[in-house]
Design an enzyme around this catalytic site. Structure first.
Site, PDB file in Angstrom:
ATOM      1  N   LYS A   1      -3.697 -11.399  -6.815  1.00 33.87           N
ATOM      2  CA  LYS A   1      -5.050 -11.738  -6.254  1.00 33.87           C
ATOM      3  C   LYS A   1      -6.103 -10.835  -6.864  1.00 33.87           C
ATOM      4  O   LYS A   1      -5.873  -9.744  -7.290  1.00 33.87           O
ATOM      5  CB  LYS A   1      -5.013 -11.600  -4.597  1.00 33.87           C
ATOM      6  CG  LYS A   1      -5.144 -10.293  -4.101  1.00 33.87           C
ATOM      7  CD  LYS A   1      -5.515 -10.179  -2.723  1.00 33.87           C
ATOM      8  CE  LYS A   1      -5.859  -8.614  -2.325  1.00 33.87           C
ATOM      9  NZ  LYS A   1      -5.888  -8.297  -0.920  1.00 33.87           N
TER      10      LYS A   1
ATOM     11  N   LYS B   1       0.810  -1.223  -0.147  1.00 30.20           N
ATOM     12  CA  LYS B   1      -0.088  -0.023  -0.020  1.00 30.20           C
ATOM     13  C   LYS B   1       0.630   1.292   0.118  1.00 30.20           C
ATOM     14  O   LYS B   1       0.481   2.045  -0.610  1.00 30.20           O
ATOM     15  CB  LYS B   1      -0.911   0.193   1.152  1.00 30.20           C
ATOM     16  CG  LYS B   1      -2.010  -0.989   0.949  1.00 30.20           C
ATOM     17  CD  LYS B   1      -3.315  -0.796   1.875  1.00 30.20           C
ATOM     18  CE  LYS B   1      -4.331  -1.547   1.828  1.00 30.20           C
ATOM     19  NZ  LYS B   1      -5.519  -1.715   2.808  1.00 30.20           N
TER      20      LYS B   1
ATOM     21  N   LYS C   1     -10.368  -5.392  -5.130  1.00 29.06           N
ATOM     22  CA  LYS C   1     -11.236  -4.352  -5.680  1.00 29.06           C
ATOM     23  C   LYS C   1     -10.557  -2.951  -6.064  1.00 29.06           C
ATOM     24  O   LYS C   1     -11.104  -2.356  -6.825  1.00 29.06           O
ATOM     25  CB  LYS C   1     -12.135  -3.963  -4.268  1.00 29.06           C
ATOM     26  CG  LYS C   1     -11.690  -3.641  -3.109  1.00 29.06           C
ATOM     27  CD  LYS C   1     -12.664  -3.767  -1.885  1.00 29.06           C
ATOM     28  CE  LYS C   1     -11.852  -3.760  -0.668  1.00 29.06           C
ATOM     29  NZ  LYS C   1     -12.915  -4.194   0.365  1.00 29.06           N
TER      30      LYS C   1
HETATM   31  P1  TYM Z   1     -10.367  -6.504   3.231  1.00 33.78           P
HETATM   32  O1  TYM Z   1     -11.936  -5.813   3.172  1.00 33.78           O
HETATM   33  O2  TYM Z   1      -9.470  -6.236   2.248  1.00 33.78           O
HETATM   34  O3  TYM Z   1     -11.083  -8.220   2.805  1.00 33.78           O
HETATM   35  C1  TYM Z   1     -12.235  -8.721   3.435  1.00 33.78           C
HETATM   36  C2  TYM Z   1     -11.979 -10.238   3.430  1.00 33.78           C
HETATM   37  O4  TYM Z   1     -11.770 -10.554   2.056  1.00 33.78           O
HETATM   38  C3  TYM Z   1     -10.731 -11.417   1.853  1.00 33.78           C
HETATM   39  N1  TYM Z   1     -10.332 -11.329   0.465  1.00 33.78           N
HETATM   40  C4  TYM Z   1      -9.984 -12.491  -0.540  1.00 33.78           C
HETATM   41  N2  TYM Z   1     -10.344 -13.696  -0.155  1.00 33.78           N
HETATM   42  C5  TYM Z   1     -10.007 -14.753  -1.254  1.00 33.78           C
HETATM   43  N3  TYM Z   1      -9.569 -14.047  -2.244  1.00 33.78           N
HETATM   44  C6  TYM Z   1      -9.354 -12.739  -2.946  1.00 33.78           C
HETATM   45  N4  TYM Z   1      -8.979 -12.337  -3.819  1.00 33.78           N
HETATM   46  C7  TYM Z   1      -9.717 -11.990  -1.496  1.00 33.78           C
HETATM   47  N5  TYM Z   1      -9.673 -10.397  -1.288  1.00 33.78           N
HETATM   48  C8  TYM Z   1      -9.955 -10.402  -0.238  1.00 33.78           C
HETATM   49  C9  TYM Z   1      -9.912 -10.828   2.817  1.00 33.78           C
HETATM   50  O5  TYM Z   1      -8.809 -11.913   3.209  1.00 33.78           O
HETATM   51  C10 TYM Z   1     -10.453 -10.870   3.983  1.00 33.78           C
HETATM   52  O6  TYM Z   1     -10.787 -11.863   4.921  1.00 33.78           O
HETATM   53  N6  TYM Z   1      -8.004  -5.730   7.398  1.00 33.78           N
HETATM   54  C11 TYM Z   1      -9.163  -6.667   6.718  1.00 33.78           C
HETATM   55  C12 TYM Z   1     -10.373  -6.102   7.411  1.00 33.78           C
HETATM   56  C13 TYM Z   1     -10.540  -6.413   8.868  1.00 33.78           C
HETATM   57  C14 TYM Z   1     -10.267  -7.655   9.575  1.00 33.78           C
HETATM   58  C15 TYM Z   1     -10.294  -7.184  11.084  1.00 33.78           C
HETATM   59  C16 TYM Z   1     -10.281  -8.923   9.219  1.00 33.78           C
HETATM   60  C17 TYM Z   1     -10.392  -5.362   9.978  1.00 33.78           C
HETATM   61  N7  TYM Z   1     -10.365  -5.851  11.032  1.00 33.78           N
HETATM   62  C18 TYM Z   1     -10.297  -8.355  12.031  1.00 33.78           C
HETATM   63  C19 TYM Z   1     -10.339 -10.138  10.224  1.00 33.78           C
HETATM   64  C20 TYM Z   1     -10.226  -9.482  11.615  1.00 33.78           C
HETATM   65  C21 TYM Z   1      -9.214  -6.086   5.376  1.00 33.78           C
HETATM   66  O7  TYM Z   1      -8.824  -5.145   4.914  1.00 33.78           O
HETATM   67  O8  TYM Z   1     -10.000  -7.206   4.666  1.00 33.78           O
END
Ligand code: TYM
Length: 332
Positions: free
Chosen positions: A195, A113, A198
């Site tokens: 991966k 990032k 978005k």
């Molecule tokens: P975020 O918003 O980037 O993504 C949310 C969830 O989606 C999963 N993910 C994927 N899984 C499979 N293939 C992909 N291409 C893919 N892209 C995203 C991510 O692994 C995630 O599970 N920091 C976290 C949000 C968060 C969080 C937490 C998660 C905040 N606090 C506490 C767990 C526990 C995030 O940015 O996810």
């Protein structure tokens, strides 16, 4: 319920992709049946990159509606907006003091990032994993169901929990990541080595949860595969095809082996069309339900208010324990 607490979250930044759904939300549905689950809209994480305020507010509600449309039941799990529970930021501050700058600088997502937002390498971006650790540890979480890309962050949350417990005495449950065998890393449709994200600049690389049928079919039609002709699950040599098989399996409820059998001897064109149709069929009812729920503003507000209250009570208990352990005066 001891040993039974689940925590996860998604950021309400940008449109969610089918990667977010397959890698996370979809796996939460079974967990809510027999676990004490907390699922948040991580809007505090979202502002580590620049957000339009009105859009962030709108996307937060849209994410809540999506959670419900996917089948999360507010009677069975706690759904809430992260910023409505002030203990997240409060615990983060304490955890900051047992976390080292060097550890944060080494985080893969921080490095990525920082490269992508070179003009905005803010403290929040670096502190992001500590906020995530606070999220998880506040609820005495046992399991954190996430996609592959979040494993490093869950590991650091574990390290922080162990370190804090060693220094101040048993305080936190030490959590572990729950990574599904299939679908934990859905790849970009344009570059199977990356991966699905978005924030990808290429609009054909990811399928959004809100894409209409025609768009979904077009994106799968254009998906990058390989020069062979065999529909076989072999991630190392056939990244594109393996990714499509994983997506197909996730959306049809079949195993990858069953999916391989369905397409034995068939051509790539026919396969890509079938995957697109399975995804479009799976998304249609979720999209309709999401749109319906978004109209029911009072209902949505009620769900989030009740969720925030439940989360607040659980969070307050842990934070008070933490404050006692570190020696903060609490008016006693
Ligand atoms: P975020 O918003 O980037 O993504 C949310 C969830 O989606 C999963 N993910 C994927 N899984 C499979 N293939 C992909 N291409 C893919 N892209 C995203 C991510 O692994 C995630 O599970 N920091 C976290 C949000 C968060 C969080 C937490 C998660 C905040 N606090 C506490 C767990 C526990 C995030 O940015 O996810």
């Amino acid at each position: 319920m001891d040993g039974n607490t689940v925590y996860s979250a998604v950021q309400p930044s940008g449109n969610l992709t089918i990667g977010n759904y397959v890698g996370s939300i979809r796996n939460w549905l079974a967990l809510q049946e027999d676990h004490n689950c907390f699922f948040a809209m991580a809007n505090m994480h979202a502002i580590t990159v620049r957000q339009d305020p009105a859009e962030l507010r709108r996307r937060t509600l849209e994410l809540a509606a999506l959670y419900l449309a996917c089948g999360l039941d507010p009677e069975k799990c706690t759904l809430y907006v992260q910023s409505q529970v002030p203990q997240h930021a409060e615990l983060m501050w304490v955890l900051n003091t047992v976390t080292y700058v060097g550890e944060m600088e080494r985080m893969t997502q921080f490095k990525d990032k920082s490269a992508r937002h070179a003009d905005n390498i803010n403290m929040g971006l670096m502190d992001y994993p500590v906020l995530m650790a606070a999220d998880i540890l506040l609820y005495q979480t046992d399991l954190v169901p996430v996609g592959q890309d979040q494993t490093q962050h869950v590991e650091i949350a574990r390290d922080i929990a162990v370190r804090f417990n060693n220094r101040f005495g048993e305080t936190f449950t030490v959590p572990r990541a729950l990574i599904m065998k299939q679908g934990a890393k859905i790849a970009s449709l344009q570059d199977p080595a990356r991966k699905m994200s978005k924030s990808d600049e290429n609009p054909n690389a990811c399928v959004f949860m809100t894409d209409d049928r025609e768009t979904v079919l077009r994106k799968f039609k254009r998906a990058v595969t390989d020069s062979g002709s065999e529909i076989r699950f072999a991630p190392a040599e056939k990244g594109g095809i393996s990714n499509l098989l994983t997506i197909y399996a996730a959306f049809t409820g079949k195993t990858v082996e069953e999916a391989e059998k369905d397409f034995a001897g068939k051509g790539y064109g026919e396969f890509k069309l079938a995957v697109g149709e399975a995804v479009a069929d799976g998304l249609a009812p979720i999209q309709a339900e999401r749109a319906r729920i978004l109209q029911e503003k009072e209902y949505l507000r009620g769900v989030l208010a009740a969720g925030a209250e439940r989360a607040f009570k659980a969070a307050r208990k842990t934070l008070s324990k933490v404050y006692r352990k570190v020696g903060f005066y609490q008016g006693e």
